[in-house]
Enzyme design. Structure first.
Site, mmCIF file in Angstrom:
data_model
loop_
_atom_site.group_PDB
_atom_site.id
_atom_site.type_symbol
_atom_site.label_atom_id
_atom_site.label_comp_id
_atom_site.label_asym_id
_atom_site.label_seq_id
_atom_site.Cartn_x
_atom_site.Cartn_y
_atom_site.Cartn_z
ATOM 1 N N LYS A 2 -12.331 -1.503 7.457
ATOM 2 C CA LYS A 2 -11.661 -2.468 8.348
ATOM 3 C C LYS A 2 -12.097 -2.252 9.796
ATOM 4 O O LYS A 2 -12.640 -3.134 10.421
ATOM 5 C CB LYS A 2 -10.152 -2.340 8.212
ATOM 6 C CG LYS A 2 -9.702 -2.704 6.793
ATOM 7 C CD LYS A 2 -8.331 -2.245 6.506
ATOM 8 C CE LYS A 2 -8.065 -2.125 5.042
ATOM 9 N NZ LYS A 2 -8.360 -3.316 4.259
ATOM 10 N N ASP A 46 -1.264 6.779 6.264
ATOM 11 C CA ASP A 46 -2.346 5.900 5.835
ATOM 12 C C ASP A 46 -2.607 4.957 7.004
ATOM 13 O O ASP A 46 -1.810 4.057 7.276
ATOM 14 C CB ASP A 46 -1.919 5.127 4.581
ATOM 15 C CG ASP A 46 -2.944 4.066 4.175
ATOM 16 O OD1 ASP A 46 -3.972 3.930 4.858
ATOM 17 O OD2 ASP A 46 -2.700 3.376 3.156
ATOM 18 N N TRP A 82 0.834 -1.208 0.000
ATOM 19 C CA TRP A 82 0.000 0.000 0.000
ATOM 20 C C TRP A 82 0.866 1.255 0.000
ATOM 21 O O TRP A 82 0.545 2.226 -0.687
ATOM 22 C CB TRP A 82 -0.988 -0.008 1.166
ATOM 23 C CG TRP A 82 -1.926 -1.157 1.043
ATOM 24 C CD1 TRP A 82 -1.975 -2.262 1.839
ATOM 25 C CD2 TRP A 82 -2.914 -1.371 0.020
ATOM 26 N NE1 TRP A 82 -2.935 -3.136 1.386
ATOM 27 C CE2 TRP A 82 -3.519 -2.622 0.276
ATOM 28 C CE3 TRP A 82 -3.343 -0.636 -1.088
ATOM 29 C CZ2 TRP A 82 -4.533 -3.148 -0.533
ATOM 30 C CZ3 TRP A 82 -4.359 -1.151 -1.888
ATOM 31 C CH2 TRP A 82 -4.935 -2.381 -1.611
HETATM 32 N N1 PMP Z 1 -4.108 1.272 2.555
HETATM 33 C C1 PMP Z 1 -4.137 0.166 3.312
HETATM 34 C C2 PMP Z 1 -3.195 0.049 4.486
HETATM 35 C C3 PMP Z 1 -5.032 -0.854 3.001
HETATM 36 O O1 PMP Z 1 -5.067 -1.980 3.748
HETATM 37 C C4 PMP Z 1 -5.912 -0.710 1.897
HETATM 38 C C5 PMP Z 1 -6.949 -1.741 1.530
HETATM 39 N N2 PMP Z 1 -6.795 -2.984 1.959
HETATM 40 C C6 PMP Z 1 -5.817 0.453 1.138
HETATM 41 C C7 PMP Z 1 -4.916 1.439 1.502
HETATM 42 C C8 PMP Z 1 -6.701 0.681 -0.057
HETATM 43 O O2 PMP Z 1 -7.956 0.988 0.398
HETATM 44 P P1 PMP Z 1 -9.199 1.214 -0.554
HETATM 45 O O3 PMP Z 1 -9.604 -0.140 -1.054
HETATM 46 O O4 PMP Z 1 -10.208 1.835 0.369
HETATM 47 O O5 PMP Z 1 -8.800 2.119 -1.650
#
Ligand code: PMP
Length: 362
Positions: free
Chosen positions: A197, A173, A103
């Protein structure tokens, strides 16, 4: 009511049963309103109250002061990968990124489209199995901001203390550990997190933003990509995810009722300790992916001696009512995601199951 399985999914993930029941009860008609949350106008007094309460409860839970905006946006955490650099990188157009997983790499990819990215540290050569130490960070004191990912959902690592970045704004994030513990928001310039989450359903993203940073957003930005638009319109420039905000509000009330973030952190630690203890005492049958000092309290990642055994465990676990334990393909093995709403008795049951599996197959 149908029986519920133990949902170990990384996200969308388990929500508190009390929240689901209240939402279900009120889905036909909110008390005294005669319409459901899915049908009311986002400009109505009813929604105003729901929205403002959700914001106020998050502010109280996280100790957010009035020099921060609390925004509910759409486009997922992934849109923040772009909005952060578009708004915060100018005028210097350079930023530091700490790479601790897929991520953060995705966030870095979007930042590179806007300006120069300095990789302050990366643990990729160790399959992201740990969090870099403070002394390993090669920070640029002149960077527009430093970006990091507080919990790495896929690899199962977590920062137990935020990086020290001096006067450079810190951007985080926090998608997979927001509200799992108290943090000092004043150390951050911006925190973003997809709701799906630890907070609510997919489709709404929380952004906590220090207001002085809004000066940086260039007027040339597309309206919807500019934080100023959302700040000036209290997240109501366009139709928000009203259902998502409603559920976040219910989750915030559930957290307050259950003692707040310190109480939540205590239970999260107890739950994670149970699983890590089982891994550590298995004499190498279960092998954790994350190094001990970088272990996540939210996503516990581990492997077995062979892929065949991993497949067998996943199949048997699923049949026994433990859902979503298959690890992400980039790590393999298993991952147990045990966010706030995941009950301790579910972790205890999984530990018993794992011990039994080892006895039969070890
Ligand atoms: N950052 C992290 C730490 C994540 O775990 C995730 C999704 N699993 C995301 C960003 C992406 O999130 P989204 O699907 O809401 O775009």
């Amino acid at each position: 009511m149908q029986n519920r399985v133990y949902n170990f999914s990384a996200g969308p993930a388990i929500l508190p049963e009390d929240v689901l029941k209240e939402a279900q009860e009120n889905l036909f008609a909110l008390p005294g309103v005669g319409m459901s949350i899915l049908e009311i106008s986002h400009r109505s007094k009813t929604f105003d109250k729901i929205h403002n309460e959700a914001k106020a409860d998050l502010k109280s839970l996280l100790g957010i002061s009035d020099n921060y905006d609390v925004l509910f946006l759409q486009g997922g955490a992934s849109l923040q990968f772009s909005m952060v650099p578009l708004n915060l990188m100018p005028p210097k157009n350079k930023a530091d990124y700490i790479l601790t997983g897929s991520w953060s790499k995705k966030a870095q990819k979007e930042a590179k489209r806007v300006g120069t990215v300095n990789v302050a540290a990366s643990t990729e050569s160790d399959v992201f199995n740990h969090i870099p130490k403070q002394e390993e960070l090669k920070l640029d004191p002149d960077a527009s901001y430093v970006h990091f990912t507080s919990n790495n959902t896929i690899y199962g690592t977590e920062w137990h203390k935020e990086p020290e970045v001096g006067n450079v704004p810190l951007v985080c994030d926090a998608s997979s550990d927001i509200l799992s513990r108290k943090i000092d928001v004043n150390k951050y310039a911006l925190i973003y997190a997809g709701a799906q989450k630890n907070m609510g359903p997919a489709g709404v993203t929380l952004v906590i933003l220090r207001k002085d940073l809004l000066e940086r957003s260039p007027d040339s930005l597309h309206t919807m990509l500019n934080y100023k638009t959302h700040s000036e319109n209290n997240s109501l420039y366009n139709t928000p995810s009203s259902f998502g905000i409603y559920i976040i509000g219910l989750v915030a009330k559930w957290l307050i009722k259950n003692g707040g973030l310190d109480a939540m952190h205590k239970v999260n630690k107890e739950k994670a300790d149970l699983l890590y203890k089982c891994i550590d005492e298995s004499k190498g049958f279960f092998k954790g992916h994350a190094l001990t000092d970088s272990r996540s309290l939210m996503n516990i990642t581990f492997r077995l001696p062979s892929e065949d055994l991993e497949k067998k465990l996943i199949a048997e676990a699923t049949a026994a009512g433990f859902d979503g334990v298959k690890g992400h393909r980039s790590v393999g093995g298993l991952r147990a995601s045990i966010y706030n709403a995941f009950p301790k008795k579910g972790v205890e049951a999984l530990v018993e199951f794992m011990k039994d599996f080892q006895k039969k197959n070890g």
